[in-house]
Write an enzyme that holds these catalytic residues in place. Structure first.
Site, PDB file in Angstrom:
ATOM      1  N   CYS A  16      -3.715  -5.889 -38.935  1.00  6.27           N
ATOM      2  CA  CYS A  16      -3.422  -4.549 -38.433  1.00  6.27           C
ATOM      3  C   CYS A  16      -4.734  -3.793 -38.207  1.00  6.27           C
ATOM      4  O   CYS A  16      -5.819  -4.300 -38.492  1.00  6.27           O
ATOM      5  CB  CYS A  16      -2.536  -3.774 -39.411  1.00  6.27           C
ATOM      6  SG  CYS A  16      -3.324  -3.512 -41.012  1.00  6.27           S
ATOM      7  N   CYS A  19      -7.329  -3.527 -40.938  1.00  7.80           N
ATOM      8  CA  CYS A  19      -8.226  -4.682 -41.132  1.00  7.80           C
ATOM      9  C   CYS A  19      -9.476  -4.544 -40.256  1.00  7.80           C
ATOM     10  O   CYS A  19     -10.608  -4.695 -40.728  1.00  7.80           O
ATOM     11  CB  CYS A  19      -7.512  -5.983 -40.784  1.00  7.80           C
ATOM     12  SG  CYS A  19      -6.086  -6.354 -41.820  1.00  7.80           S
ATOM     13  N   CYS A  83     -31.357 -46.292 -37.654  1.00  6.21           N
ATOM     14  CA  CYS A  83     -31.391 -46.316 -39.119  1.00  6.21           C
ATOM     15  C   CYS A  83     -31.067 -44.934 -39.658  1.00  6.21           C
ATOM     16  O   CYS A  83     -30.842 -43.995 -38.901  1.00  6.21           O
ATOM     17  CB  CYS A  83     -32.758 -46.779 -39.622  1.00  6.21           C
ATOM     18  SG  CYS A  83     -34.083 -45.630 -39.219  1.00  6.21           S
ATOM     19  N   CYS A  86     -32.784 -41.763 -38.382  1.00  5.20           N
ATOM     20  CA  CYS A  86     -32.297 -41.195 -37.114  1.00  5.20           C
ATOM     21  C   CYS A  86     -31.155 -40.212 -37.370  1.00  5.20           C
ATOM     22  O   CYS A  86     -31.179 -39.071 -36.887  1.00  5.20           O
ATOM     23  CB  CYS A  86     -31.799 -42.300 -36.180  1.00  5.20           C
ATOM     24  SG  CYS A  86     -33.037 -43.535 -35.742  1.00  5.20           S
ATOM     25  N   ASP A 495       4.812 -33.720 -60.465  1.00  4.79           N
ATOM     26  CA  ASP A 495       5.986 -32.875 -60.283  1.00  4.79           C
ATOM     27  C   ASP A 495       7.208 -33.759 -60.532  1.00  4.79           C
ATOM     28  O   ASP A 495       7.133 -34.990 -60.388  1.00  4.79           O
ATOM     29  CB  ASP A 495       5.984 -32.317 -58.854  1.00  4.79           C
ATOM     30  CG  ASP A 495       7.214 -31.495 -58.570  1.00  4.79           C
ATOM     31  OD1 ASP A 495       7.558 -30.656 -59.409  1.00  4.79           O
ATOM     32  OD2 ASP A 495       7.827 -31.700 -57.503  1.00  4.79           O
ATOM     33  N   ASP A 689       5.151 -32.580 -53.590  1.00  3.06           N
ATOM     34  CA  ASP A 689       5.725 -32.905 -52.278  1.00  3.06           C
ATOM     35  C   ASP A 689       4.931 -32.312 -51.122  1.00  3.06           C
ATOM     36  O   ASP A 689       5.282 -32.484 -49.976  1.00  3.06           O
ATOM     37  CB  ASP A 689       7.194 -32.454 -52.200  1.00  3.06           C
ATOM     38  CG  ASP A 689       7.344 -30.945 -52.364  1.00  3.06           C
ATOM     39  OD1 ASP A 689       6.322 -30.236 -52.309  1.00  3.06           O
ATOM     40  OD2 ASP A 689       8.482 -30.489 -52.542  1.00  3.06           O
ATOM     41  N   ASP A 693       4.663 -27.321 -53.752  1.00  3.35           N
ATOM     42  CA  ASP A 693       3.578 -27.368 -54.732  1.00  3.35           C
ATOM     43  C   ASP A 693       2.217 -27.095 -54.106  1.00  3.35           C
ATOM     44  O   ASP A 693       1.191 -27.403 -54.703  1.00  3.35           O
ATOM     45  CB  ASP A 693       3.555 -28.756 -55.404  1.00  3.35           C
ATOM     46  CG  ASP A 693       4.876 -29.084 -56.067  1.00  3.35           C
ATOM     47  OD1 ASP A 693       5.366 -28.254 -56.836  1.00  3.35           O
ATOM     48  OD2 ASP A 693       5.425 -30.164 -55.805  1.00  3.35           O
TER      49      ASP A 693
END
Length: 794
Positions: A16, A19, A83, A86, A495, A689, A693
C-alpha cells in the site's frame, strides 16, 4: 554542484501507499540520497553520491525495514575455461561488476548463474564482461543443444589427440635413446627431423594453450594454460637454441627436448579429452530425465484423434493414452481407470490405481487401461520440468566445502611459477653451477606437474554425480549446500499425518445416534482436513443425508465450529470443549482407550450439550518402521512432532519405534519447537508435507518435503522426496555422507598430488613428459573417483 549517480531499484513486498512512503522516507534520511518510490511500478528512483554512500548500503537499508530488491537471474554457458583458476577469475570479476548481486561459476558444468539489477546492467553487458576476460559466454542452451555441442566438442578433441599422438610417436622413439641408449637410425636424432614433427604439435594443436595464456596474462591472471605454455615453450625454445648451435658447428650432439614439449602437449590434450568424456557422464541424470519425456501425444481435435508433438499441446486439451504408453504431460483423468507406474519419478515399484478426477504426472507409464487426460500443465510448468530445474540448479550450485579449494586454487598458479623460478635458480647457481639444461628440465617439470585442474574438479564433479544419483532414486537436493548440510544432521523430526501415516484415515468407532452423525458429517463437510473426508465418507456409507452449514470455521489445533439448523455445532478436542464449559467426563475413559490404540478421538457437541464421540485411525505407512530403524542405525535421534494428542501420538510412535514425541503442538508452534531443538546445538532435519509445515521446514537446517514433486513442496524444502517411501530419507542422508566422503577423497588426492609432485619435480627426479602424464592423470582420476558414486548402493 556535486554529481550524483542514478539507479532504479525494483522493490518487492510493498502492499500500500504506506509502504512506498516508508521506504521513501527512510532513504531520504540517508546522507546524499534523493529517492522517490512508485507503488504502481514497484520501483525506487534513487540519486546518490557514491563518495558518501554505497549502493549496497542503500539496498541493505531497504531490506532492513522488511522489503526486498528484485534481481534478474541469467544462466550462461561459458567456454574456454581450462582449470579452477579460470572459473575463479570469472566469478571474482563478475561479483565486482556494478549491478551484479551475485555470480557463481561452475567449472564442471561450464556455466554461470548471475543475479543482477536489471536497471544497472543486463545479460548482454555481462556476456561482454566475460568476453573481455578472454572467455566465451552465451545464454544457456537447451539440454538437447548442450548435449549436441558436447558431442561435437568431444569429436574435435578426439581428432586433435589422434593427430598429436601420430606426430609425437616418432619423437617418443627418440626417448628410447635417452633412456636406454638404443641404437636408432640416425634420422631420428636429426634436429631437423624432430623440429618438423614437434612444431605442428607445439603451435597448431597446442595453439589453444597460447590463446588461453595470452588472455589470462592480459588480465593479469594465470591459469593452467600459462603453466603449460611456459613449460613447453621453454623445452621447445631450448631445443631450438641447441639446433642453432648444431647448425653453427658449436656442438656436435645437441641436447634436444622437442620430444618433451610435444609429448607433454599430447598427454595434456589426451587428459582433457578423457576429462571431458568423463565429465559428460556426470550429466547422465539430466539425460535420463529428458529421455523420460514423451515426444508425441494423441490429442482429440475437432472430434478426431491426431498425433502431434508434445510441444504443440495446449492446456485444457484432451489426450488419449493407451496401455503401455507414457502420459505425455501433467493432467487430470477425465475418463477411464488404470494403474500408473510412477517408479521413474518416485522410485516406488508398485503401480498406483488412478480413476477419473485423479492427477497424473507426465512421463509416468499407463499400464492397463485406455484413458482420457485433460492437460493441466505444459512445457516448463510440468512436474518433470520442475524436477529437471531443481537437479540443474543443484549441479550448478557450489557447496561450502568448495570455497576452500577455490581460495587455494586462486593463488596456486602464481605460487607455482615462483617455485619453478626458484627451482631454476637453485639448480643453475648451486646444484649444477652454470649448467642450464638440468635447471631448465627441473623448472619445466615443476610447471607441468602443478596443475590446479584436479583441485577445481574435486567438489563440483562429486556434487553433480551425487545430485544426479539422488534424482534417479526420487531424492531431489535443491542445491550443493543442502547436499553437504544433510550429512551433518543429528536429529530427524517427523510430522505424523501424511509423513509417518498415509494421510488417508478411516472412521473406526462412532458413539452416537444418527442425528449426531448427521450434524457431525454436515459440519465436517466444509473442512479440507483428511479427518473430515473420513467422516463424510463414513456418513455416506450409512446413507445419512447431510445438511448445509450456514457458517463454518476451523479452530487450529482444536477442531471446528459450524452453524447448522440454527444450532452451534462443535467438533474437536477436550480442550475445545473445556473452553466452552462442556462436561466431557462421561466419555473420558472411552477417549483414553481410543487414544491408547493410536486413534484420533473427537467429541461432538451441539448447543453446549455432549452428543457423542468419533474415533478415526490413520494407518501407518508400510516403510515407516524400517525407515525409523535405519535412521537409528545411522546414529540419528528421531522425534515425532504433531498436533495430535499425546496418547494417540505415543501409540503411533510405539508402532514405528520412535522414542520421543512432541504432541499437541499448534501449526504455528512447530517452528518454535524446531528452534528449541536447535538451541541445544543440534543440526535438525524436519520432514513434512511441504505445505502445512512450511514454517518449520524453512527454519530447520534441512527441510525435507514428502510428496510427488509438487511446486509447493519443492519450493518449501531443501530436499524433496518424490513419492511416499520413507526409506528414501535414510537413503538421502546416506547419499550425502557418501558424496561428502567422495569430495574429501578428491580434495585429499588433489592436495597430496601437488604436495608430493612439486618437490619431486623440483629435485629433478621427474622428466618433463612424465610430469605431463602425471598431471593429465590427476584430473582424470578425480573425475573417475567422482563417477564411482553412480555405482554406490544407497
Amino acid at each position: 554542484m556535486e554529481k550524483k549517480d542514478h539507479v532504479n531499484l525494483n522493490i518487492t513486498g510493498m502492499t500500500c501507499a504506506a509502504c512506498s512512503n516508508r521506504i521513501e522516507k527512510v532513504l531520504n534520511k540517508m546522507d546524499d540520497v534523493d529517492a522517490s518510490v512508485n507503488l504502481t511500478t514497484e520501483k525506487a528512483s534513487v540519486d546518490y553520491n557514491p563518495d558518501s554512500v554505497s549502493l549496497d548500503e542503500i539496498t541493505g537499508r531497504i531490506e532492513d525495514i522488511g522489503y526486498g530488491i528484485r534481481y534478474e537471474k541469467s544462466e550462461l554457458d561459458i567456454t574456454g575455461m581450462t582449470c579452477a583458476a579460470c572459473s575463479n577469475r570469472i566469478e571474482k570479476v563478475l561479483n565486482k561488476t556494478e549491478g551484479v548481486q551475485s555470480a557463481t561459476v561452475n567449472l564442471t558444468t561450464e556455466n554461470a548463474l548471475v543475479e543482477y539489477n536489471p536497471s544497472m546492467t543486463d545479460e548482454r553487458k555481462i556476456i561482454e564482461r566475460i568476453g573481455n576476460l578472454g572467455y566465451g559466454a552465451e545464454p544457456k542452451k537447451s539440454n538437447e543443444e548442450k548435449l549436441s555441442y558436447k558431442d561435437k566438442e568431444l569429436k574435435t578433441m578426439k581428432w586433435k589427440v589422434i593427430i598429436a599422438a601420430l606426430l609425437s610417436l616418432p619423437l617418443l622413439v627418440t626417448m628410447l635413446d635417452h633412456l636406454f641408449g638404443a641404437d636408432l637410425p640416425a634420422i631420428f636424432m636429426n634436429p631437423w627431423f624432430q623440429l618438423a614433427f614437434a612444431t605442428p604439435v607445439q603451435f597448431i594443436l597446442g595453439w589453444q594453450f597460447y590463446v588461453g595464456a595470452y588472455k589470462n596474462l592480459k588480465n593479469f591472471t594465470a591459469n593452467m594454460d600459462v603453466l603449460v605454455v611456459m613449460g613447453t615453450t621453454a623445452a621447445y625454445g631450448f631445443s631450438l637454441y641447441q639446433t642453432y648451435l648444431w647448425l653453427n658447428g658449436t656442438v656436435e650432439h645437441p641436447h634436444l627436448y622437442f620430444e618433451a614439449s610435444a609429448i607433454i602437449i599430447t598427454l595434456i590434450l589426451f587428459g582433457k579429452y578423457l576429462e571431458t568424456r568423463a565429465k559428460s557422464q556426470t550429466t547422465g541424470a539430466i539425460s535420463k530425465l529428458l529421455d523420460m519425456q514423451a515426444k508425441e501425444a494423441r490429442v482429440i481435435r475437432n472430434g478426431a484423434e491426431t498425433m502431434v508433438a508434445v510441444e504443440e499441446v495446449k492446456v485444457d486439451e484432451v489426450l488419449i493414452v493407451k496401455p503401455g504408453e507414457k502420459f505425455p504431460l501433467d493432467g487430470q483423468l477425465i475418463q477411464g481407470r488404470t494403474a500408473v507406474d510412477e517408479s521413474m519419478l518416485t522410485g516406488e515399484s508398485i503401480p498406483v490405481e488412478k480413476t477419473s478426477g485423479d492427477d497424473i504426472i507426465g512421463a509416468t507409464m499407463n499400464q492397463n487401461g485406455t484413458v482420457q487426460l485433460k492437460v493441466t500443465k505444459t512445457g516448463e510448468d510440468t512436474a518433470l520440468a520442475g524436477i529437471i530445474k531443481v537437479v540443474e540448479a543443484a549441479q550448478g550450485n557450489k557447496a561450502p566445502i568448495q570455497r576452500m579449494a577455490d581460495i587455494i586454487s586462486g593463488y596456486f598458479v602464481p605460487i607455482v611459477i615462483g617455485i619453478a623460478l626458484v627451482t631454476f635458480l637453485v639448480w643453475y647457481f648451486f646444484v649444477d653451477s652454470g649448467n642450464m639444461e638440468p635447471a631448465l628440465v627441473a623448472a619445466i617439470s615443476v610447471l607441468v606437474i602443478a596443475c590446479p585442474c584436479a583441485l577445481g574438479l574435486a567438489t563440483p564433479t562429486s556434487i553433480m554425480v551425487g545430485t544426479g544419483k539422488g534424482a534417479e532414486n526420487g531424492i531431489l537436493y535443491k542445491g550443493g549446500e543442502h547436499l553437504e548440510k544433510t550429512h551433518q544432521v543429528d536429529v530427524i523430526v517427523l510430522d505424523k499425518t501424511g509423513t509417518i501415516t498415509n494421510g488417508q484415515p478411516e472412521v473406526t468407532d462412532f458413539n452416537g445416534d444418527d442425528e449426531a452423525l448427521r450434524l457431525l458429517a454436515s459440519a465436517e463437510k466444509g473442512s479440507e482436513h483428511p479427518l473430515a473426508s473420513a467422516i463424510t465418507s463414513y456418513a455416506a456409507e450409512k446413507n445419512i443425508e447431510l445438511l448445509n452449514a450456514d457458517d463454518f470455521s476451523a479452530i487450529p489445533g482444536h477442531g471446528i465450529e459450524a452453524l447448522i439448523d440454527n444450532k452451534r455445532i462443535l467438533v474437536g478436542t477436550r480442550r475445545l470443549m473445556s473452553n466452552e464449559n462442556i462436561d466431557v467426563s462421561s466419555v473420558e475413559e472411552e477417549m483414553q482407550q481410543y487414544e491408547y490404540e493410536g486413534k484420533t478421538a473427537m467429541i461432538i457437541a451441539a448447543e453446549g450439550k455432549l452428543l457423542g464421540t468419533v474415533a478415526v485411525l490413520d494407518t501407518v505407512k508400510d516403510t515407516a518402521k524400517n525407515a525409523v530403524a535405519e535412521l537409528h542405525n545411522q546414529g540419528l535421534q528421531v522425534i515425532m512432532l504433531t498436533g495430535d494428542n499425546q496418547r494417540t501420538a505415543s501409540a503411533i510412535a510405539r508402532t514405528v519405534g520412535i522414542d520421543e514425541v512432541i504432541a499437541e503442538v499448534l501449526p504455528e508452534q512447530k517452528a518454535d519447537k524446531i528452534r528449541d531443538i536447535q538451541k541445544s546445538g543440534k543440526i535438525v532435519a524436519m520432514v513434512g508435507d511441504g505445505v502445512n509445515d512450511a514454517p518449520a521446514l524453512a527454519l530447520a537446517d534441512v527441510g525435507i518435503a514428502m510428496g510427488t514433486g509438487t511446486e509447493v513442496a519443492i519450493e518449501a524444502a531443501d530436499l524433496t522426496i518424490l513419492g511416499e517411501d520413507l526409506m528414501l530419507i535414510p537413503r538421502a542422508i546416506n547419499l550425502s555422507h557418501k558424496t561428502i566422503k567422495n569430495i574429501k577423497q578428491n580434495l585429499f588426492w588433489a592436495f597430496a598430488y601437488n604436495t608430493l609432485g612439486i618437490p619431486i619435480a623440483a629435485l629433478g627426479f621427474l622428466a618433463p613428459w612424465v610430469a605431463g602424464a602425471a598431471m593429465a592423470f590427476s584430473s582424470v582420476s578425480v573425475v573417475a573417483n567422482a563417477l564411482r558414486l553412480k555405482r554406490v548402493k544407497i
